[in-house]
Write an enzyme that holds these catalytic residues in place. Structure first.
Site, PDB file in Angstrom:
ATOM      1  N   ASP A  43     -61.291 -19.461 -50.516  1.00  0.00           N
ATOM      2  CA  ASP A  43     -61.459 -20.719 -49.789  1.00  0.00           C
ATOM      3  C   ASP A  43     -60.432 -21.690 -50.342  1.00  0.00           C
ATOM      4  O   ASP A  43     -59.701 -21.350 -51.276  1.00  0.00           O
ATOM      5  CB  ASP A  43     -62.891 -21.263 -49.915  1.00  0.00           C
ATOM      6  CG  ASP A  43     -63.336 -21.972 -48.632  1.00  0.00           C
ATOM      7  OD1 ASP A  43     -62.776 -23.044 -48.332  1.00  0.00           O
ATOM      8  OD2 ASP A  43     -64.217 -21.452 -47.926  1.00  0.00           O
ATOM      9  N   ASP A  69     -54.604 -21.411 -49.748  1.00  0.00           N
ATOM     10  CA  ASP A  69     -54.402 -21.788 -48.351  1.00  0.00           C
ATOM     11  C   ASP A  69     -54.004 -20.540 -47.567  1.00  0.00           C
ATOM     12  O   ASP A  69     -52.971 -19.931 -47.855  1.00  0.00           O
ATOM     13  CB  ASP A  69     -53.302 -22.847 -48.291  1.00  0.00           C
ATOM     14  CG  ASP A  69     -52.950 -23.295 -46.882  1.00  0.00           C
ATOM     15  OD1 ASP A  69     -53.509 -22.742 -45.905  1.00  0.00           O
ATOM     16  OD2 ASP A  69     -52.082 -24.181 -46.755  1.00  0.00           O
ATOM     17  N   VAL A  70     -54.806 -20.158 -46.583  1.00  0.00           N
ATOM     18  CA  VAL A  70     -54.502 -18.921 -45.851  1.00  0.00           C
ATOM     19  C   VAL A  70     -53.203 -19.008 -45.065  1.00  0.00           C
ATOM     20  O   VAL A  70     -52.630 -17.977 -44.702  1.00  0.00           O
ATOM     21  CB  VAL A  70     -55.654 -18.520 -44.905  1.00  0.00           C
ATOM     22  CG1 VAL A  70     -56.891 -18.122 -45.687  1.00  0.00           C
ATOM     23  CG2 VAL A  70     -55.945 -19.606 -43.873  1.00  0.00           C
ATOM     24  N   ASN A  96     -61.878 -14.679 -41.864  1.00  0.00           N
ATOM     25  CA  ASN A  96     -62.820 -15.659 -41.327  1.00  0.00           C
ATOM     26  C   ASN A  96     -62.300 -17.085 -41.356  1.00  0.00           C
ATOM     27  O   ASN A  96     -62.730 -17.921 -40.551  1.00  0.00           O
ATOM     28  CB  ASN A  96     -64.123 -15.582 -42.139  1.00  0.00           C
ATOM     29  CG  ASN A  96     -65.043 -16.759 -41.886  1.00  0.00           C
ATOM     30  OD1 ASN A  96     -65.664 -16.862 -40.831  1.00  0.00           O
ATOM     31  ND2 ASN A  96     -65.129 -17.663 -42.859  1.00  0.00           N
ATOM     32  N   TYR A 161     -58.055 -25.364 -30.063  1.00  0.00           N
ATOM     33  CA  TYR A 161     -58.847 -24.327 -30.731  1.00  0.00           C
ATOM     34  C   TYR A 161     -58.936 -23.047 -29.900  1.00  0.00           C
ATOM     35  O   TYR A 161     -58.783 -21.942 -30.436  1.00  0.00           O
ATOM     36  CB  TYR A 161     -60.256 -24.863 -31.008  1.00  0.00           C
ATOM     37  CG  TYR A 161     -61.202 -23.833 -31.581  1.00  0.00           C
ATOM     38  CD1 TYR A 161     -61.033 -23.357 -32.874  1.00  0.00           C
ATOM     39  CD2 TYR A 161     -62.279 -23.351 -30.824  1.00  0.00           C
ATOM     40  CE1 TYR A 161     -61.906 -22.415 -33.405  1.00  0.00           C
ATOM     41  CE2 TYR A 161     -63.153 -22.419 -31.350  1.00  0.00           C
ATOM     42  CZ  TYR A 161     -62.957 -21.953 -32.642  1.00  0.00           C
ATOM     43  OH  TYR A 161     -63.823 -21.020 -33.156  1.00  0.00           O
ATOM     44  N   LYS A 165     -57.851 -19.077 -30.920  1.00  0.00           N
ATOM     45  CA  LYS A 165     -58.747 -17.926 -30.989  1.00  0.00           C
ATOM     46  C   LYS A 165     -58.287 -16.784 -30.078  1.00  0.00           C
ATOM     47  O   LYS A 165     -58.666 -15.636 -30.292  1.00  0.00           O
ATOM     48  CB  LYS A 165     -60.178 -18.351 -30.680  1.00  0.00           C
ATOM     49  CG  LYS A 165     -60.807 -19.107 -31.839  1.00  0.00           C
ATOM     50  CD  LYS A 165     -60.762 -18.276 -33.111  1.00  0.00           C
ATOM     51  CE  LYS A 165     -61.261 -18.999 -34.331  1.00  0.00           C
ATOM     52  NZ  LYS A 165     -61.181 -18.174 -35.557  1.00  0.00           N
ATOM     53  N   THR A 196     -73.488 -24.151 -38.183  1.00  0.00           N
ATOM     54  CA  THR A 196     -72.660 -24.282 -39.382  1.00  0.00           C
ATOM     55  C   THR A 196     -72.299 -25.755 -39.582  1.00  0.00           C
ATOM     56  O   THR A 196     -72.442 -26.570 -38.661  1.00  0.00           O
ATOM     57  CB  THR A 196     -71.355 -23.474 -39.239  1.00  0.00           C
ATOM     58  OG1 THR A 196     -70.575 -24.054 -38.177  1.00  0.00           O
ATOM     59  CG2 THR A 196     -71.647 -22.006 -38.938  1.00  0.00           C
TER      60      THR A 196
END
Length: 254
Positions: A43, A69-70, A96, A161, A165, A196
């Site tokens: 994370d 950081d992904v 994820n 967004y 996706k 969430t």
């Protein structure tokens, strides 16, 4: 089931989970821990990761937390290197990590588009790229990407967004073909509205509106998404690759 019970569906497998400190990522880490996985958790911030690692170690799991950081190639390379140096390889990736910005075309900025694509798109690409490299060496592995109903159904306020996706679903299908001959499966889940912290930001009216669009009449639970991820990651799904599994209370069936 007692909190320390293990079914063993991923017993001994090394699982890397990005975006693991909260929401669906955390629920997945907790479920995988109960199923016997060795966990490499990512994370942005180390503090929440340390808390999660401690929680999982308290129930007997083996886990490490690697902040990063992904969207950073260096950070993702370091994440995978830590997995290999600590546990000897990578069997499972759960890609994820992501953000959920609300913006229509008029209000969306170029900066918002670039940031979302960096995290949700580039981050997933990098995670898959470097995890798959280790899986190919071993001749086996399973990748599960987090897509969304927004990758299949047009929605208001999702001009940024939703397209991000589409990247998740597209990567899933193309990588499934690229990696099949190496024994690596690639699948995805497409959650609907899940309870969430990110969804809580929509406010009461926004939540009620999106919940009403789901035939089952409620939001999903992070644990319900984790169950689907576990199935696709496990050997129970050994003849499934290139699939995108809706976990959406019937949303996409309409």
């Amino acid at each position: 089931m007692p909190t320390n019970a293990t079914e063993g569906r991923v017993q001994g497998k090394v699982a890397v989970i990005t975006g693991a400190a909260r929401g669906m990522g955390r629920a997945t880490a907790e479920r995988f821990a109960r199923e016997g996985a060795k966990l490499v958790l990512n994370d942005q911030d180390q503090g929440p990761l340390d808390d999660l690692v401690q929680q999982l170690e308290n129930i007997g799991a083996q886990a490490i937390g690697v902040a990063g950081d992904v969207s950073s190639e260096a950070d993702i390379k370091r994440l995978m290197e830590e997995a290999v140096s600590t546990f000897g390889g990578i069997d499972i990736l759960v890609a994820n990590a992501g953000i959920i910005p609300e913006a229509d075309l008029a209000s969306a900025t170029v900066d918002l588009w670039d940031h979302t694509m960096a995290v949700d798109g580039r981050g997933m690409f990098l995670s898959c790229k470097y995890a798959a490299a280790e899986m190919v060496k071993a001749g086996k592995g399973s990748i599960v990407c987090l897509s969304s109903i927004s990758a299949f159904a047009g929605q208001k306020g999702q001009a940024v967004y939703g397209p991000a996706k589409f990247v998740a679903s597209g990567l899933t299908k193309h990588l499934a073909i690229d990696l099949a001959s190496h024994g690596v499966r690639v699948n995805a889940v497409a959650p609907g509205t899940i309870d969430t912290p990110a969804v809580a930001g929509l406010g009461k009216d926004g939540i009620e509106k999106v919940v009403s669009m789901h035939p089952l009449g409620r939001m999903g639970k992070p644990e319900e998404v984790a169950n689907a991820i576990l199935f696709l990651a496990s050997d129970e799904a050994s003849f499934i690759t290139g699939a995108v599994l809706p976990v959406d209370g019937g949303y996409l069936a309409q």
